[in-house]
Design an enzyme around this catalytic site. Structure first.
Site, short mmCIF file in Angstrom:
data_model
loop_
_atom_site.label_atom_id
_atom_site.label_comp_id
_atom_site.label_asym_id
_atom_site.label_seq_id
_atom_site.Cartn_x
_atom_site.Cartn_y
_atom_site.Cartn_z
CB SER A 142 9.94 8.06 14.12
OG SER A 142 8.62 8.56 14.01
CE1 TYR A 155 11.58 12.68 11.96
CE2 TYR A 155 9.52 11.45 11.86
CZ TYR A 155 10.60 11.92 12.58
OH TYR A 155 10.71 11.63 13.92
#
Length: 249
Positions: A142, A155
């Site tokens: 990501s 995350y």
């Protein structure tokens, strides 16, 4: 370039995994689709088999946090398709909360799913590829991996760890027939990114985002920020801007 005709995708019941399955099917690839929600996998299997009757579509229930099951399912997929040319480690979770706010179970789940379970998938994939002396491992990181981010701390840490894991695997396999690609998606519309009421700046459609992802996958690039615009320049900014600026973004 090597033709990858037998492809396994985890997290294939929704979002980017589902969209990548459709793209691979349209290219004529046989598929092994893995996820927890078998009802959605079966619906996708029927759709793809009807649209592309010449391909084979296998579905397997898989909870990536059940590490023994990861190895069993990957081996079963290889047996069903005779070989696995490409494995896409896509299953993951998002959200989380600032550290120290009572959300340890949620943050721990993110780390377990996005990093430890991804390690299990990479281990299972590389066992197969080393035995075959060929294969293409794709891991979905990501843009959040570029820096530690407020509210997404666990995350971003999990996705940074996954990117480092993939780079280490790539280093171990330099000058071999096994290739490794790390994708850093920006904001691409999916179930994971459309939970809020306010529109997300720089969000692109699933079609545009996954088309960009597929180009990088098919080129077997070592790393790619996708879509390239605006995420290549944004990646530079995220890496080098003062933390105070990153924290306000």
């Amino acid at each position: 370039m090597t033709v990858r005709k037998d492809v396994l995708i985890t997290g294939a019941s929704s979002g980017l995994g589902e969209a990548m399955a459709r793209k691979h099917a349209a290219c004529g690839a046989n598929l092994a689709l893995c996820a927890r929600r078998t009802d959605r996998l079966i619906a996708l299997q029927r759709e793809l088999s009807a649209a592309h009757p010449r391909i084979k579509v296998e579905v397997h229930r898989l909870d990536v946090n059940n590490h023994d099951q990861v190895f069993q399912v990957f081996r079963s997929c290889r047996e069903a398709l005779d070989t696995l040319d490409r494995i896409i480690v896509n299953a993951g979770v998002s959200h989380g909360a600032p550290i120290g706010t009572g959300a340890f179970p949620a943050n721990a789940r993110i780390m377990q799913t996005n990093l430890v379970a991804a390690l299990a998938q990479c281990e299972a994939a590389l066992e197969i590829f080393r035995d075959q002396h060929s294969g293409h491992l794709v891991v979905i990181s990501s843009m959040s991996a570029m820096r530690g981010l407020p509210h997404l701390t666990a995350y971003s840490a999990s996705k940074a760890g996954l990117a480092t894991l993939a780079e280490g695997i790539r280093a171990d396999l330099l000058d071999t027939p096994v290739k490794v690609t790390t994708l850093f998606p920006g904001y691409i519309e999916s179930e994971m990114t459309t939970s809020g009421d306010e529109p997300t700046p720089m969000m692109v459609s699933t079609e545009k985002g996954v088309t960009s992802m597929m180009k990088a996958i098919e080129a077997e690039r070592p790393q790619a920020k996708v879509p390239a615009w605006p995420w290549i320049p944004m990646g530079f900014v995220m890496r080098h801007a003062p933390l105070r600026v990153v924290a306000r973004s």
